[in-house]
Enzyme design. Structure first.
Site, mmCIF file in Angstrom:
data_model
loop_
_atom_site.group_PDB
_atom_site.id
_atom_site.type_symbol
_atom_site.label_atom_id
_atom_site.label_comp_id
_atom_site.label_asym_id
_atom_site.label_seq_id
_atom_site.Cartn_x
_atom_site.Cartn_y
_atom_site.Cartn_z
ATOM 1 N N PHE A 109 0.602 -1.410 0.584
ATOM 2 C CA PHE A 109 -0.316 -0.019 0.176
ATOM 3 C C PHE A 109 0.761 1.218 0.508
ATOM 4 O O PHE A 109 0.310 2.653 -0.429
ATOM 5 C CB PHE A 109 -0.858 0.171 0.530
ATOM 6 C CG PHE A 109 -0.168 0.595 3.086
ATOM 7 C CD1 PHE A 109 0.178 -0.590 3.144
ATOM 8 C CD2 PHE A 109 -0.535 1.395 2.638
ATOM 9 C CE1 PHE A 109 0.829 -0.030 4.698
ATOM 10 C CE2 PHE A 109 0.476 2.088 3.699
ATOM 11 C CZ PHE A 109 1.208 1.782 4.954
ATOM 12 N N LYS A 110 1.926 1.550 0.392
ATOM 13 C CA LYS A 110 3.159 2.401 0.393
ATOM 14 C C LYS A 110 3.532 2.706 -0.890
ATOM 15 O O LYS A 110 3.856 3.917 -0.885
ATOM 16 C CB LYS A 110 4.227 1.890 1.221
ATOM 17 C CG LYS A 110 4.053 1.639 2.268
ATOM 18 C CD LYS A 110 5.257 1.500 3.754
ATOM 19 C CE LYS A 110 4.954 1.349 5.017
ATOM 20 N NZ LYS A 110 4.568 -0.325 5.062
ATOM 21 N N ASP A 111 2.890 2.079 -2.274
ATOM 22 C CA ASP A 111 3.063 2.870 -3.104
ATOM 23 C C ASP A 111 1.521 4.236 -3.166
ATOM 24 O O ASP A 111 2.373 5.346 -3.630
ATOM 25 C CB ASP A 111 2.810 1.722 -4.419
ATOM 26 C CG ASP A 111 4.065 1.022 -4.356
ATOM 27 O OD1 ASP A 111 4.990 1.224 -4.153
ATOM 28 O OD2 ASP A 111 3.595 -0.571 -4.828
#
Ligand code: PLP
Length: 456
Positions: A109-111
């Site tokens: 999810f950090k993208d």
């Protein structure tokens, strides 16, 4: 919109806060006032993801011209293979959805936040003509997401610290096999908390960090938190959350940035949202919401390494809101925490159903992976498994899926016999790992950074 430090000693515009990362007084930037976005809901419900993200950010980033903001947001989400629906909502049954946030370039999810942050840094480099270098600590996924966000930005070096031997093999390969001369993986002999503390100390040394144009990519950066608000908002609008029809997001948690982002929407007038903080055995934050005691100890390695965190940086932001912006109280708590390594809040922090907590040990993680595979034929990664352990039947829920299962094939194969795969990871397996190992010590890291940047 102005941003203010949680400790009351610094203010900044949006772009200044993005470049500074940490506030000058050691606090974290928060929006000085929260916009009421409930009035936009009807209109925003129909927007494609990128438009929604742009509309949301335009409320905070008033100092960036519209066309530039739009350029940054569009480029950030065009890096996803499915730019129309980068956050993919899967219906499991009437009362349960999974929000898959792992379809970006590095499969976590950090993208969502780091693709955008990379674009904002790129804009800064174009507008000022000065390059910047990023410095961050990673428990596994931030590092690669930050690197992929920055790869296209000219001249920017990335220094990524991670705990040697404590992240998954494929996570390490995503960091250490890029083949780029601008990427510098530093494997330190210590825990993630040690790595994060080194990074904070380096940013505390303003002379050093400005001499080398270092800027932070950890979730202390407010742009990351705001970027994460958008997928909660998108989901809340799609599933029509309201006081009469509440929706609970169950969120795998480590540094507390992801849950915080969702929770902030409550403060922006979105109704009916509840949250479950789902930690692994490193249950400092979930213990706090249950007991009022915040007591970080030693990190315990688990099958969900990106959540092996005891010092949850974003907690300070939550405190600021909880204390209604009273920065003196925040400062006192942070001083106590530094002195005693713990603090106690006399009132139990959330007794109004908005936040509940859970924690899941390694046995629980395996049990969940196996159960969901058997019952639904769906494979979840070990982080998402922690969230699944908390699903209840009596409320509409969204499990937030934070990583692609193919990043953790061994744990999954050990209980399901399935080796989840992803083409982007397969190619990494044949590349060589290039990294520097070093002691978990500020001076060693500073020396390594200086050597690299003095050469170029
Ligand atoms: C970073 C990470 C988390 C924890 O998110 P926080 O914002 O630090 O709470 C959970 N799952 C995965 C896969 C992650 O990479």
């Amino acid at each position: 919109m102005q941003f203010t430090s949680t400790r009351g000693g610094d203010t900044a515009t949006f772009s200044e806060a993005v470049i500074k990362g940490l506030a000058g007084d050691g606090g974290l930037f928060v929006p000085e006032t929260m916009p009421d976005i409930s009035t936009y809901s009807a209109h925003w419900r129909r927007l494609p993801y990128t438009e929604l993200a742009y509309s949301f950010f335009s409320l905070f980033a008033g100092d960036i011209p519209d066309s530039e903001l739009r350029y940054c947001v569009e480029n950030a989400y065009n890096a996803f293979p499915n730019p129309e629906t980068p956050a993919t909502l899967i219906e499991m049954d009437d009362n349960l959805h999974v929000l898959e946030l792992f379809h970006g370039p590095t499969l976590a999810f950090k993208d969502f936040a780091l693709q955008l942050l990379g674009q904002l840094y790129g804009r800064h480099i174009r507008n000022t003509g000065h390059s910047i270098n990023i410095l961050g600590a990673t428990s596994g996924d931030t590092g690669s997401a930050a690197i992929y966000g920055m790869l296209k930005q000219p001249g920017a070096h990335s220094f990524i610290l991670y705990p040697e031997g404590r992240i998954a093999e494929l996570q390490e390969r995503q960091i250490a096999c890029t083949g780029s001369d601008f990427v510098h993986p530093f494997a330190v002999y210590g825990s993630f908390d040690d790595a994060q503390s080194i990074v904070k100390q380096i940013f505390g040394d303003i002379k050093f960090s400005s001499a080398y144009s270092l800027t932070a990519v950890n979730s202390i950066n407010i742009a990351r938190i705001l970027a994460q608000c958008v997928y909660y908002l998108d989901t809340a609008l799609k599933l029509d959350a309201s006081n009469n029809n509440p929706l609970e997001f169950i969120v795998p948690a480590g540094n507390f940035g992801n849950v915080l982002a969702g929770w902030m929407l409550n403060r922006m007038g979105i109704r009916g949202l509840r949250f479950c903080v789902a930690t692994n055995v490193n249950a400092v934050v979930s213990n706090f919401f249950r007991t009022g005691e915040y007591c970080p100890g030693k990190v315990i390695p688990s099958y969900a390494p990106s959540m092996d965190i005891q010092q949850a940086s974003n907690f300070e932001r939550w405190l600021w809101w909880h204390f209604n912006g009273d920065s003196i109280r925040v400062r006192n708590v942070m001083t106590t925490l530094r002195r005693d390594n713990k603090f106690v809040l006399n009132e139990i922090p959330e007794n109004n159903d908005i936040i509940r907590t859970t924690s899941c040990d390694d046995d629980g993680i395996k049990t969940q992976i196996e159960r969901i595979w058997c019952e639904k034929g769906y494979i979840v990664d070990p982080h998402t498994a922690c969230a699944f352990s908390a699903v209840r039947k009596n409320i509409r829920s969204v499990v937030v899926a934070t990583a692609h299962p193919a990043k953790f094939p061994e744990t999954i194969a050990s209980v399901t016999g399935q080796y989840p795969k992803h083409p982007s990871l397969d190619t990494l397996k044949h590349r060589i790992i290039i990294k520097q190992t070093m002691p978990a010590n500020v001076e060693a890291v500073k020396t390594a950074i200086a050597e690299i940047l003095n050469e170029v």
